[in-house]
Scaffold this motif. Sequence first.
Motif, PDB file in Angstrom:
ATOM      1  N   GLU A 441       5.436   9.628 -10.843  1.00  0.00           N
ATOM      2  CA  GLU A 441       3.962  10.155 -10.788  1.00  0.00           C
ATOM      3  C   GLU A 441       3.982  11.687 -11.353  1.00  0.00           C
ATOM      4  O   GLU A 441       3.059  11.940 -11.882  1.00  0.00           O
ATOM      5  CB  GLU A 441       3.711  10.238  -9.385  1.00  0.00           C
ATOM      6  CG  GLU A 441       2.474  10.438  -9.015  1.00  0.00           C
ATOM      7  CD  GLU A 441       1.867   8.745  -9.000  1.00  0.00           C
ATOM      8  OE1 GLU A 441       0.551   8.773  -8.880  1.00  0.00           O
ATOM      9  OE2 GLU A 441       2.404   7.827  -9.162  1.00  0.00           O
ATOM     10  N   SER A 452       1.272   4.678 -12.990  1.00  0.00           N
ATOM     11  CA  SER A 452       1.673   4.773 -11.529  1.00  0.00           C
ATOM     12  C   SER A 452       2.439   3.828 -11.053  1.00  0.00           C
ATOM     13  O   SER A 452       2.181   2.603 -11.609  1.00  0.00           O
ATOM     14  CB  SER A 452       0.538   5.269 -10.597  1.00  0.00           C
ATOM     15  OG  SER A 452       1.019   5.387  -9.307  1.00  0.00           O
ATOM     16  N   THR A 456      -0.318   6.854  -5.773  1.00  0.00           N
ATOM     17  CA  THR A 456      -1.257   7.816  -5.977  1.00  0.00           C
ATOM     18  C   THR A 456      -2.252   7.983  -4.595  1.00  0.00           C
ATOM     19  O   THR A 456      -2.424   8.969  -4.010  1.00  0.00           O
ATOM     20  CB  THR A 456      -1.757   7.626  -7.108  1.00  0.00           C
ATOM     21  OG1 THR A 456      -1.158   7.291  -8.533  1.00  0.00           O
ATOM     22  CG2 THR A 456      -2.892   8.656  -7.411  1.00  0.00           C
TER      23      THR A 456
END
Length: 503
Positions: A441, A452, A456
């Motif tokens: 990330e 990702s 997230t």
Amino acid sequence: MLFIIYVRHFGWYGEINFAQDEWSFLAVAMIFLTQLSKNSLFLDKLYFNPTILFVISFLGLIVLGTVLLMLPRTSIDRPLTFIDAFFMATSAVCITGLQVTNIATQFSFFGQFVVLLLIQIGGLGIMTFTGFFGYFFSGGFSFKNQLMFGEVLGENKLNEVIRTLLMIIFITFLLELFGAILLFFSLDANLFPHLGYRLFFAVFHAVSGFCNSGFTLMEGGISGNVFRYNYPFQLALSCLFICGTLGFGVIHNFYTYAKKMTANLVNHFVMRRQVVHKAHNFSFTHKFVVYCNVIMIVLATVSFLVLEYHNSLAADEHFGGKITTAFFMANSLRTAGFETIGVGFLSMPTLIMAVTLMWIGSSPGSTGGGVKVTTIAVALLNVISLARGKESIEIFGRRILPESVSKAFAIVLLSILTILLCFIFLNVTDGNLDTTALLFESISAYTTSGLSLGITAELSSAGKIVLVTTMFIGRVGMLTLLVAFIKDSSKKNYIYPSEKLLF
């Protein structure tokens, strides 16, 4: 604008439904854009370092985007919180693509349209975007305007400022138009409720693709069953984000060359005129950028194909499909952020390659992020030159200036330090999450890649602020920030004695 307001209130008999509030919002947005563009030309009355003005313009756009995304009409269920709206606005302006909420399912048409505008303005740079429309609506630039925009655009010749500005906008809109047409005809009409949304879908992905943002309106993403095997769609999108990674200068050079060759062919075969062939000059920088990108594209595609042939690419039935998917994924990993195969399904060697590609990124002067291919190329060439006992880098019959080599190593070092700090802070704020995912990330945020491993939305508010800061630094550039706020403008009329250090 009046036409849109008219059909909004009196109706429209056709397949495209104009009788919705969103079209009035579009009209208001058009008026707002014209006023903002006009006012941007009066910034020269205030004294600003052009670099600071560049940074402030991005901050201002992020704040504006945050306010718009917090409006109730943006979301379908409930309005976004300040932190989530701030995160999404920063991700769109910095053309990253990281999301704490799914814009395909949670955003209304108005919210998706706001994201589209933020991506377009953020990809071009707000000064470039508003400068163009300000020039268009006001009819000219003052001398101070030309000096200011010359600094922002990196144009040394004052008489070329307007030409460069118009060229950047023209090339961007032209490529996005062609891309939208290709994407439109690659889509299955049965997947969309009406023609209007299908058209908006194509335009959104054309802008998102060229700007390398990674945002998509597909509910399950491109990796879903609907688009996973739509190879014409993947190829069209690939061409868009590869063009975006080349940089405006390189694209303009190719455009000029193609325009001249077309004119020569028309004169020779249609007009039956004698054609005088003139050599087309590709600058050293553009030639170097093209060579670096070609090497990257070939190596990345072949590596992905080899590493994932019996893993994630096994789902593609024929070899052409495997090559298309490998080509799409290998180039998207650099900075685009689209994925036909979820990065969570990639093998560990491929994941390491993905991190490397994300860090290298795109070309200077492009819509992509990363430390840039030219930076890595110069650093590697410097190592080779030192190993061969040479004092300077020599390539294509030219010598690279020592200033360029110093800048390349400064960018590499600052990128590593920024990613490391982001990773450390994320471990403090969200230490309960997987360490590998946090590192991924951090790299994705700094390189504005947008990929990702699925954490997230799980980040805490403090973790989201850390990523927001990293995305902004990655888009603007750590070296740019240091130059803006630390640069010593005083001139010194002396030089210290030189010393040699041991390494």
